[in-house]
Design a protein around this motif. Structure first.
Motif, mmCIF file in Angstrom:
data_model
loop_
_atom_site.group_PDB
_atom_site.id
_atom_site.type_symbol
_atom_site.label_atom_id
_atom_site.label_comp_id
_atom_site.label_asym_id
_atom_site.label_seq_id
_atom_site.Cartn_x
_atom_site.Cartn_y
_atom_site.Cartn_z
ATOM 1 N N PRO A 97 29.491 16.717 12.176
ATOM 2 C CA PRO A 97 28.308 17.104 11.911
ATOM 3 C C PRO A 97 27.354 17.241 13.041
ATOM 4 O O PRO A 97 26.510 18.124 13.277
ATOM 5 C CB PRO A 97 27.576 15.997 10.807
ATOM 6 C CG PRO A 97 28.821 15.406 10.297
ATOM 7 C CD PRO A 97 29.821 15.340 11.245
ATOM 8 N N ALA A 98 27.651 16.405 14.273
ATOM 9 C CA ALA A 98 26.684 16.533 15.163
ATOM 10 C C ALA A 98 27.132 17.680 16.037
ATOM 11 O O ALA A 98 26.521 18.043 17.072
ATOM 12 C CB ALA A 98 27.150 15.292 16.248
ATOM 13 N N ARG A 99 28.253 18.571 15.731
ATOM 14 C CA ARG A 99 28.434 19.730 16.346
ATOM 15 C C ARG A 99 28.143 20.863 15.576
ATOM 16 O O ARG A 99 28.759 21.978 15.939
ATOM 17 C CB ARG A 99 30.060 19.759 16.942
ATOM 18 C CG ARG A 99 30.148 18.745 18.022
ATOM 19 C CD ARG A 99 31.601 18.627 18.807
ATOM 20 N NE ARG A 99 32.090 20.079 18.953
ATOM 21 C CZ ARG A 99 33.127 20.459 18.583
ATOM 22 N NH1 ARG A 99 33.749 19.503 18.206
ATOM 23 N NH2 ARG A 99 33.535 21.675 19.004
ATOM 24 N N ILE A 100 27.436 20.898 14.434
ATOM 25 C CA ILE A 100 27.076 21.827 13.596
ATOM 26 C C ILE A 100 25.574 21.919 13.507
ATOM 27 O O ILE A 100 25.022 20.971 13.148
ATOM 28 C CB ILE A 100 27.577 21.772 12.243
ATOM 29 C CG1 ILE A 100 29.162 21.807 12.139
ATOM 30 C CG2 ILE A 100 27.202 22.966 11.283
ATOM 31 C CD1 ILE A 100 29.891 21.266 10.863
ATOM 32 N N SER A 101 24.967 23.081 14.035
ATOM 33 C CA SER A 101 23.647 23.178 13.938
ATOM 34 C C SER A 101 23.017 24.132 12.731
ATOM 35 O O SER A 101 23.847 24.603 11.952
ATOM 36 C CB SER A 101 23.267 24.092 15.045
ATOM 37 O OG SER A 101 23.222 25.321 15.199
ATOM 38 N N LEU A 102 21.709 23.355 12.425
ATOM 39 C CA LEU A 102 21.143 24.077 11.271
ATOM 40 C C LEU A 102 21.051 25.773 11.492
ATOM 41 O O LEU A 102 21.181 26.562 10.437
ATOM 42 C CB LEU A 102 19.550 23.550 10.934
ATOM 43 C CG LEU A 102 18.985 24.257 10.059
ATOM 44 C CD1 LEU A 102 19.646 24.037 8.725
ATOM 45 C CD2 LEU A 102 17.513 23.374 10.078
ATOM 46 N N ARG A 103 20.619 26.094 12.882
ATOM 47 C CA ARG A 103 20.645 27.704 13.120
ATOM 48 C C ARG A 103 21.915 28.176 12.720
ATOM 49 O O ARG A 103 22.177 29.325 12.141
ATOM 50 C CB ARG A 103 20.534 27.907 14.536
ATOM 51 C CG ARG A 103 20.606 29.339 15.010
ATOM 52 C CD ARG A 103 20.094 29.701 16.289
ATOM 53 N NE ARG A 103 20.912 29.100 17.206
ATOM 54 C CZ ARG A 103 20.754 28.668 18.256
ATOM 55 N NH1 ARG A 103 19.523 28.920 18.872
ATOM 56 N NH2 ARG A 103 21.783 28.153 19.100
ATOM 57 N N GLU A 104 23.269 27.706 13.018
ATOM 58 C CA GLU A 104 24.442 28.326 12.782
ATOM 59 C C GLU A 104 24.900 28.400 11.362
ATOM 60 O O GLU A 104 25.362 29.340 10.890
ATOM 61 C CB GLU A 104 25.672 27.294 13.246
ATOM 62 C CG GLU A 104 27.091 27.878 13.312
ATOM 63 C CD GLU A 104 27.991 26.783 13.641
ATOM 64 O OE1 GLU A 104 29.259 27.278 13.998
ATOM 65 O OE2 GLU A 104 27.648 25.711 14.287
ATOM 66 N N VAL A 105 24.512 27.343 10.446
ATOM 67 C CA VAL A 105 24.582 27.491 9.149
ATOM 68 C C VAL A 105 23.719 28.529 8.364
ATOM 69 O O VAL A 105 24.186 29.530 7.430
ATOM 70 C CB VAL A 105 24.547 26.092 8.382
ATOM 71 C CG1 VAL A 105 24.463 26.337 6.770
ATOM 72 C CG2 VAL A 105 25.288 25.043 8.783
ATOM 73 N N VAL A 106 22.582 28.657 8.871
ATOM 74 C CA VAL A 106 21.593 29.575 8.333
ATOM 75 C C VAL A 106 21.878 30.998 8.711
ATOM 76 O O VAL A 106 22.017 31.709 7.867
ATOM 77 C CB VAL A 106 20.117 29.367 8.804
ATOM 78 C CG1 VAL A 106 19.093 30.623 8.499
ATOM 79 C CG2 VAL A 106 19.500 27.954 8.233
ATOM 80 N N GLU A 107 22.455 31.014 9.897
ATOM 81 C CA GLU A 107 23.120 32.528 10.370
ATOM 82 C C GLU A 107 24.236 32.945 9.482
ATOM 83 O O GLU A 107 24.588 34.081 9.379
ATOM 84 C CB GLU A 107 22.789 32.747 11.871
ATOM 85 C CG GLU A 107 21.516 32.677 12.475
ATOM 86 C CD GLU A 107 21.893 32.726 14.097
ATOM 87 O OE1 GLU A 107 22.819 32.470 14.766
ATOM 88 O OE2 GLU A 107 20.591 33.185 14.635
ATOM 89 N N VAL A 108 24.895 32.037 9.373
ATOM 90 C CA VAL A 108 26.517 32.383 8.640
ATOM 91 C C VAL A 108 25.797 32.624 7.149
ATOM 92 O O VAL A 108 26.688 33.813 6.501
ATOM 93 C CB VAL A 108 27.361 31.085 8.528
ATOM 94 C CG1 VAL A 108 28.343 31.180 7.305
ATOM 95 C CG2 VAL A 108 27.922 30.975 9.665
ATOM 96 N N ALA A 109 24.877 32.143 6.634
ATOM 97 C CA ALA A 109 24.540 32.211 5.212
ATOM 98 C C ALA A 109 23.613 33.801 5.299
ATOM 99 O O ALA A 109 23.695 34.626 4.350
ATOM 100 C CB ALA A 109 23.559 31.309 4.646
ATOM 101 N N GLU A 110 22.571 33.918 5.828
ATOM 102 C CA GLU A 110 21.676 34.992 6.177
ATOM 103 C C GLU A 110 21.747 35.856 7.185
ATOM 104 O O GLU A 110 20.539 37.011 7.390
ATOM 105 C CB GLU A 110 19.987 34.247 5.913
ATOM 106 C CG GLU A 110 20.131 33.538 4.679
ATOM 107 C CD GLU A 110 18.942 33.005 4.150
ATOM 108 O OE1 GLU A 110 17.887 33.700 4.588
ATOM 109 O OE2 GLU A 110 18.871 32.623 3.178
ATOM 110 N N GLY A 111 22.473 35.811 8.259
ATOM 111 C CA GLY A 111 22.289 36.796 9.247
ATOM 112 C C GLY A 111 21.475 36.032 10.413
ATOM 113 O O GLY A 111 20.969 35.161 10.282
ATOM 114 N N PRO A 112 21.507 36.779 11.514
ATOM 115 C CA PRO A 112 20.550 36.481 12.646
ATOM 116 C C PRO A 112 19.226 36.219 12.361
ATOM 117 O O PRO A 112 18.568 36.821 11.729
ATOM 118 C CB PRO A 112 20.888 37.629 13.653
ATOM 119 C CG PRO A 112 21.930 38.188 13.106
ATOM 120 C CD PRO A 112 22.044 38.259 11.716
#
Length: 165
Positions: free
Chosen positions: A71-86
């Motif tokens: 979890p320390a290597r997964i950012s909130l931005r990465e998850v949001v961008e996977v789900a909703e795009g840049p």
């Protein structure tokens, strides 16, 4: 100004938070029930997270979902961008249409800087941070005897604090 996640982003963040708080393989129905994600929609969310390299799935009787990285290597931005795009706005605030550098408006630089700051903050926030905060909220609720519900409740019910794996 209103900055909100769509349902895909919201459910993706919830699913990853659950997986961060519950190390090891988790069944889809457990994730759905604990995080209040519609069971029929969750497979799409999980498939996107697997495709984005955030989660991995195992099929079969002992199968389930787990994080692909600590979890320390997964950012909130990465998850949001996977789900909703840049995370960026291509729309001009004044003109309502596409934003072009050659015809930038008075708001362009300030709005772009705000977008970069938001993106940077989401990138600096990891799911280890979020899992720890969620656990602390849960513990505080237990100590004070307050029952928090709805959007103010800790998201990952009955979970243990995440150890950075």
């Amino acid at each position: 100004m209103q900055v909100i996640l769509g349902s895909r982003g919201d459910y993706s963040v919830r699913a990853v938070l659950y997986l961060a708080r519950h190390p090891g393989r988790q069944r889809r129905r457990e994730i759905s029930a604990a995080m209040d994600i519609p069971d029929k929609y969750l497979p799409q969310i999980l498939a996107a997270l697997v495709g984005g390299g955030i989660a991995r799935s195992t099929v079969g009787r002992a199968g389930g979902y787990e994080l692909a990285r600590p979890p320390a290597r997964i950012s909130l931005r990465e998850v949001v961008e996977v789900a909703e795009g840049p995370i960026r706005s291509d729309k001009c605030l004044l003109r309502g249409g596409p934003c072009y550098w050659a015809e930038k408006c008075a708001f362009h630089d300030a709005w772009t800087a705000a977008g970069v700051a938001l993106s940077d903050q989401l990138g600096a926030t990891t799911f280890a941070d979020l899992a720890r905060t969620d656990w602390e909220i849960e513990q505080q609720s237990r100590l004070t005897g307050t029952r928090r519900v709805g959007r103010h409740a800790p998201l990952a019910h009955r979970a243990t604090p995440e150890r950075d794996r």
